[in-house]
Design a protein around this motif. Structure first.
Motif, PDB file in Angstrom:
ATOM      1  N   PHE A 499       0.822  -1.207   0.000  1.00 52.37           N
ATOM      2  CA  PHE A 499       0.000   0.000   0.000  1.00 52.37           C
ATOM      3  C   PHE A 499       0.859   1.261   0.000  1.00 52.37           C
ATOM      4  O   PHE A 499       0.636   2.183  -0.791  1.00 52.37           O
ATOM      5  N   LEU A 500       1.845   1.316   0.901  1.00 52.32           N
ATOM      6  CA  LEU A 500       2.697   2.505   0.988  1.00 52.32           C
ATOM      7  C   LEU A 500       3.465   2.718  -0.317  1.00 52.32           C
ATOM      8  O   LEU A 500       3.653   3.854  -0.756  1.00 52.32           O
ATOM      9  N   GLY A 504       3.908   6.230  -2.884  1.00 50.44           N
ATOM     10  CA  GLY A 504       5.207   6.884  -2.918  1.00 50.44           C
ATOM     11  C   GLY A 504       6.068   6.749  -1.686  1.00 50.44           C
ATOM     12  O   GLY A 504       7.027   7.510  -1.511  1.00 50.44           O
ATOM     13  N   TYR A 505       5.787   5.780  -0.821  1.00 51.39           N
ATOM     14  CA  TYR A 505       6.588   5.589   0.391  1.00 51.39           C
ATOM     15  C   TYR A 505       7.128   4.162   0.404  1.00 51.39           C
ATOM     16  O   TYR A 505       6.377   3.201   0.175  1.00 51.39           O
ATOM     17  N   PHE A 518       9.338   2.974  10.406  1.00 49.79           N
ATOM     18  CA  PHE A 518       8.044   3.652  10.338  1.00 49.79           C
ATOM     19  C   PHE A 518       8.194   5.147  10.638  1.00 49.79           C
ATOM     20  O   PHE A 518       7.519   5.979  10.036  1.00 49.79           O
ATOM     21  N   THR A 519       9.073   5.457  11.598  1.00 50.84           N
ATOM     22  CA  THR A 519       9.254   6.860  11.987  1.00 50.84           C
ATOM     23  C   THR A 519       9.708   7.701  10.798  1.00 50.84           C
ATOM     24  O   THR A 519       9.250   8.835  10.610  1.00 50.84           O
ATOM     25  N   ARG A 520      10.598   7.156   9.991  1.00 52.12           N
ATOM     26  CA  ARG A 520      11.078   7.900   8.821  1.00 52.12           C
ATOM     27  C   ARG A 520       9.948   8.139   7.811  1.00 52.12           C
ATOM     28  O   ARG A 520       9.872   9.214   7.196  1.00 52.12           O
ATOM     29  N   ILE A 521       9.074   7.156   7.657  1.00 51.68           N
ATOM     30  CA  ILE A 521       7.940   7.325   6.745  1.00 51.68           C
ATOM     31  C   ILE A 521       6.980   8.386   7.284  1.00 51.68           C
ATOM     32  O   ILE A 521       6.494   9.249   6.542  1.00 51.68           O
ATOM     33  N   ILE A 538      -0.394   2.622   9.175  1.00 52.31           N
ATOM     34  CA  ILE A 538       0.699   2.100  10.006  1.00 52.31           C
ATOM     35  C   ILE A 538       0.146   1.601  11.333  1.00 52.31           C
ATOM     36  O   ILE A 538       0.539   0.534  11.831  1.00 52.31           O
ATOM     37  N   LEU A 539      -0.790   2.353  11.926  1.00 50.22           N
ATOM     38  CA  LEU A 539      -1.416   1.920  13.175  1.00 50.22           C
ATOM     39  C   LEU A 539      -2.106   0.567  13.001  1.00 50.22           C
ATOM     40  O   LEU A 539      -1.970  -0.322  13.834  1.00 50.22           O
ATOM     41  N   ARG A 540      -2.829   0.398  11.907  1.00 52.90           N
ATOM     42  CA  ARG A 540      -3.569  -0.837  11.674  1.00 52.90           C
ATOM     43  C   ARG A 540      -2.649  -2.035  11.431  1.00 52.90           C
ATOM     44  O   ARG A 540      -3.071  -3.178  11.557  1.00 52.90           O
ATOM     45  N   SER A 541      -1.410  -1.781  11.081  1.00 52.45           N
ATOM     46  CA  SER A 541      -0.481  -2.883  10.822  1.00 52.45           C
ATOM     47  C   SER A 541       0.154  -3.423  12.098  1.00 52.45           C
ATOM     48  O   SER A 541       0.762  -4.496  12.078  1.00 52.45           O
ATOM     49  N   GLN A 542       0.013  -2.676  13.204  1.00 57.04           N
ATOM     50  CA  GLN A 542       0.730  -3.046  14.412  1.00 57.04           C
ATOM     51  C   GLN A 542       0.092  -4.230  15.137  1.00 57.04           C
ATOM     52  O   GLN A 542      -1.122  -4.429  15.092  1.00 57.04           O
ATOM     53  N   SER A 543       0.930  -4.995  15.812  1.00 60.84           N
ATOM     54  CA  SER A 543       0.442  -6.068  16.673  1.00 60.84           C
ATOM     55  C   SER A 543      -0.146  -5.457  17.941  1.00 60.84           C
ATOM     56  O   SER A 543       0.064  -4.285  18.240  1.00 60.84           O
ATOM     57  N   GLN A 544      -0.859  -6.267  18.693  1.00 65.26           N
ATOM     58  CA  GLN A 544      -1.454  -5.811  19.943  1.00 65.26           C
ATOM     59  C   GLN A 544      -0.516  -6.128  21.106  1.00 65.26           C
ATOM     60  O   GLN A 544      -0.019  -7.246  21.217  1.00 65.26           O
TER      61      GLN A 544
END
Length: 749
Positions: A499-500, A504-505, A518-521, A538-544
């Motif tokens: 997706f990114l 363009g990322y 992720f921080t750089r993006i 990015i939030l939705r990609s994170q584990s719990q």
């Protein structure tokens, strides 16, 4: 433990691991297997985890705290089940009415009830058809309810010609219930009631009996009451637990360090109801640590009052954590502790468990020391007070503390903040709603919660103390509970990368991702139109995050060791960590006992589930308060953004209040829409319209129901066809017209 040969350069196969388990005198877990075969690193852990799952699915080993060879124990195709719980996602869990196997029975998820049938409630018994997902997981569909059982429903009573009706507050339950006059229990119009659903005896609406009246829906307290009952939060403490709390008193100085001369201060929100952490700092006088700092973080010594196996301990474990609503708290501990002895009120002696922290000028933790002490808070401060003092506007409370207490705190914070930036911590910093109530308990305002440096200061002090707790447990070889957060799964990484890349990322394809990737993006997207979209995906990609005795580190904080130590008044996990540290360092009574040590995996799973339940209840209450706030504005137009995309519609978050609501897919401009999961979009198959996550949108408020928390929006009829929300050809925004994916039932979040 078996002397099975250790790893010799190749990963052990199933037979080798099975032999190790078979030869072990006691059950073994992932940790023991990894240690025996010298497996380390994320790749090895993931491979071992998958291999053990395969063995469990084969029925070769049992699942639990310890693996052991066992024959598979299957459930029959049809069985009588009892509903045991409803999880934070609304999934109904059941258990077999009879279970003769060893250990816990498999988990059973009930499929949704047929349209027109009341939703299942805890305690209901059903004859169900089961489908095995794996050895420890089944799905079940109701064949029929067992005669004589009832389901409990929360709803609103409305009078009717033939008696009355109860309208469920659960927006998933659309079935009204009939209440005959004999079953009304004097309920009045628009009262919030708990009813038992009666066995079906005739055609027509299901019947119910009012068993408890909870007050009028017009009362402000009704909103949080609905959330409490909907999520099954226990509100009353057992009498024995209350007696233990009321009998407690501040301990003497015997066996404790006297910290009362140190001007520790508490810094909390203006509406905080308990104060369980205090802080202090000074420049480190060690010449070898020039520019470094000595910090002290003191936490209420809950472990002194709540002993393992006591009535207080059992009640706290059942709750798992406190739950916070805009108008009340459902505490983990009785008021005699939570609001008194374990609240670090100014100028009162309080038992504490404290950690001395020495950091260098770069913010790195050099060493630490844990002590049990007696402290006396110098002041109860708010974040706003502290920030104002820092910004040059001290008040009568903060002015005397500015140079001696507050400036050193900010000096130490500057070092910790720099270290955080150097680690590359993942900072999504998405807006959080704050509901402000007026004197009558009604919503006065809903606004983004302000983030000040004073908030960040306390967070960094707490993180440093939590790191010290984890390091101390590990160095002592003491089992405990870690707060763990895994990196995104390979599937989520690949979806995010795809997706990114389309906008363009570039997310690099590396063996081990770090938060800095992720921080750089996020930094690159900052200030651009797609910034919100990038943060959301990015939030939705994170584990719990969860609690576990197995330390895999905390990905989001970029820390290899992390435990929760700083809030035992409201989190059972922190109480476990306190007890483990007490036992590890011989700091007196209240240490972790052998029973808890052996059951840490189960404890971690339970309190992780209770944390999810609390979060769901808090969100539910905020949704209902928000709906109440918007109820008088139906028909008005608002601006917002698409905050979620599902096959059944678009979730919208309003700019003004942060309120969330739904645009049902059925109300979108006439077309057939496919859900593209990878693109986070609904795609019109005929028109090419695209409704994408993060896109700006103008909406009309159609419904705001405080009782169900339901907020519905619609697009204006004269919506411009060239509106950016509807453009199917935005540069770099990938959308693939693929068949919609079937619903995925992800049980492992």
């Amino acid at each position: 433990m078996s002397d099975t040969p250790r790893r010799t350069g190749t990963f052990p196969d199933k037979d080798t691991i099975l032999g190790f388990i078979r030869d072990s005198a006691t059950p073994v877990g992932k940790r023991e297997i990894a240690r025996a075969f010298k497996l380390s690193g994320t790749a090895d852990r993931e491979r071992l985890k998958e291999l053990l799952k395969e063995l469990e699915a084969d029925g070769t080993v049992e699942r639990g705290r310890g693996k052991r060879v066992a024959p598979p124990q299957s459930l029959p195709e049809v069985a009588v089940l009892e509903v045991s719980a409803i999880d934070p996602d609304g999934e109904v869990l059941a258990r077999p009415l009879t279970w003769t196997g060893e250990g816990k029975p498999p988990r059973i998820f009930m499929m949704p009830e047929k349209k027109g049938h009341p939703a299942l409630a805890v305690g209901d018994r059903v004859l169900a058809k089961l489908a095995r997902v794996n050895d420890r997981l089944y799905e079940a569909r109701t064949i029929r309810r067992i005669e004589g059982t009832v389901g409990r429903v929360l709803g609103v009573y409305r009078p009717a010609a033939d008696g009355g009706r109860v309208i469920p507050t659960d927006k998933r339950n659309k079935t009204e219930l009939m209440v005959l006059p004999a079953n009304r229990n004097d309920a009045e119009a628009d009262e919030l009631v708990l009813v038992d659903v009666l066995p079906a005896g005739r055609l027509g609406l299901p019947q119910a009996r009012v068993v408890e009246r909870l007050g009028h829906t017009a009362e402000p307290r009704a909103v949080s009451l609905i959330a409490i009952h909907t999520h099954g939060l226990p509100t009353d403490f057992p009498p024995a637990a209350v007696r233990e709390a009321q009998a407690a008193s501040v301990p003497s100085l015997t066996g404790r360090t006297d910290l009362r001369a140190i001007p520790l201060v508490t810094i909390d929100g203006a509406d905080a109801r308990d104060f369980d952490d205090a802080v202090w700092a000074e420049p480190d006088g060690d010449p070898a640590n020039e520019g470094g700092w000595h910090l002290l973080v003191a936490i209420a010594d809950v472990s002194f009052y709540v002993r393992p196996g006591s009535a207080l301990d059992r009640a706290a474990y059942e709750r798992g954590n406190s739950v916070y609503f805009p108008d009340r708290v459902v505490p983990m501990l009785p008021e005699a502790l939570s609001n008194d002895l374990c609240s670090l009120r100014p100028n009162e002696d309080r038992a504490c468990f404290a950690v001395h922290l020495w950091i260098d000028r770069q913010g790195a933790l050099r060493r630490h020391q844990f002590v049990r002490g007696l402290m006396r808070s110098a002041a109860r401060l708010t974040y706003e007070q502290v920030q104002a003092a820092r910004d040059g506007a001290p008040d009568e409370v903060t002015a005397p503390l500015l140079e001696t207490v507050l400036q050193p705190l900010y000096g130490a914070f500057a070092c910790l903040w720099a270290a955080r930036g150097k680690r590359g911590t993942l900072d999504l910093d998405l807006p959080e709603r704050k509901v402000r109530l007026d004197d009558r308990g009604r919503v006065a305002e809903i606004a983004p919660r302000e983030r000040l440096d004073s908030h960040r200061l306390i967070e960094e002090f707490m993180i440093c103390a939590n790191v010290a707790a984890a390091e101390s447990l590990e160095s002592a070889g003491m089992p405990g509970l870690y707060r763990v957060h895994d990196q995104p799964s390979p599937d989520k990484q690949e979806s995010l990368r795809e997706f990114l890349g389309g906008i363009g990322y570039a997310l690099p394809k590396v063996l081990t991702l770090t938060p800095s990737h992720f921080t750089r993006i996020l930094a690159k997207a900052s200030g651009k139109p797609e910034s919100q979209l990038v943060s959301e995906v990015i939030l939705r990609s994170q584990s719990q995050a969860e609690y576990s005795p197995e330390n895999i580190g905390h990905f989001g904080l970029a820390l290899t060791r992390y435990a929760h130590f700083t809030s035992p008044i409201r989190r059972y996990a922190d109480l476990i960590v306190h007890r483990a540290l007490i036992r590890a360092h011989g700091l007196g009574p209240g240490g972790l006992d052998d029973t808890a040590t052996a059951g840490l995996e189960d404890i971690g799973e339970h309190i992780s589930a209770m944390e999810r339940r609390a979060a769901a209840a808090e969100r539910d209450a905020v949704d209902r308060f928000t709906a109440a706030f918007l109820a008088d504005r139906v028909g008005e137009t608002f601006t917002g953004r698409v905050s979620g995309v599902t096959r059944f519609g678009l979730f919208i978050r309003l700019d003004e209040s942060g309120a969330d609501g739904l645009i049902p897919a059925s109300t979108l401009p006439d077309d057939q829409y496919e859900h593209d999961e990878h693109a986070h979009a609904l795609v019109g198959q005929r028109t090419g319209r695209v409704y994408r996550l993060g896109a700006p949108v103008t909406v009309i408020l159609v419904e705001a129901d405080p009782l169900t928390g339901s907020t519905l929006f619609a697009l204006p009829k004269d919506q411009d066809a060239d509106h950016p929300l509807q453009s199917g050809h935005q540069p770099g925004a990938p959308v693939r017209k693929t068949p919609s994916a079937s619903r995925k039932r992800d049980r492992g979040r």
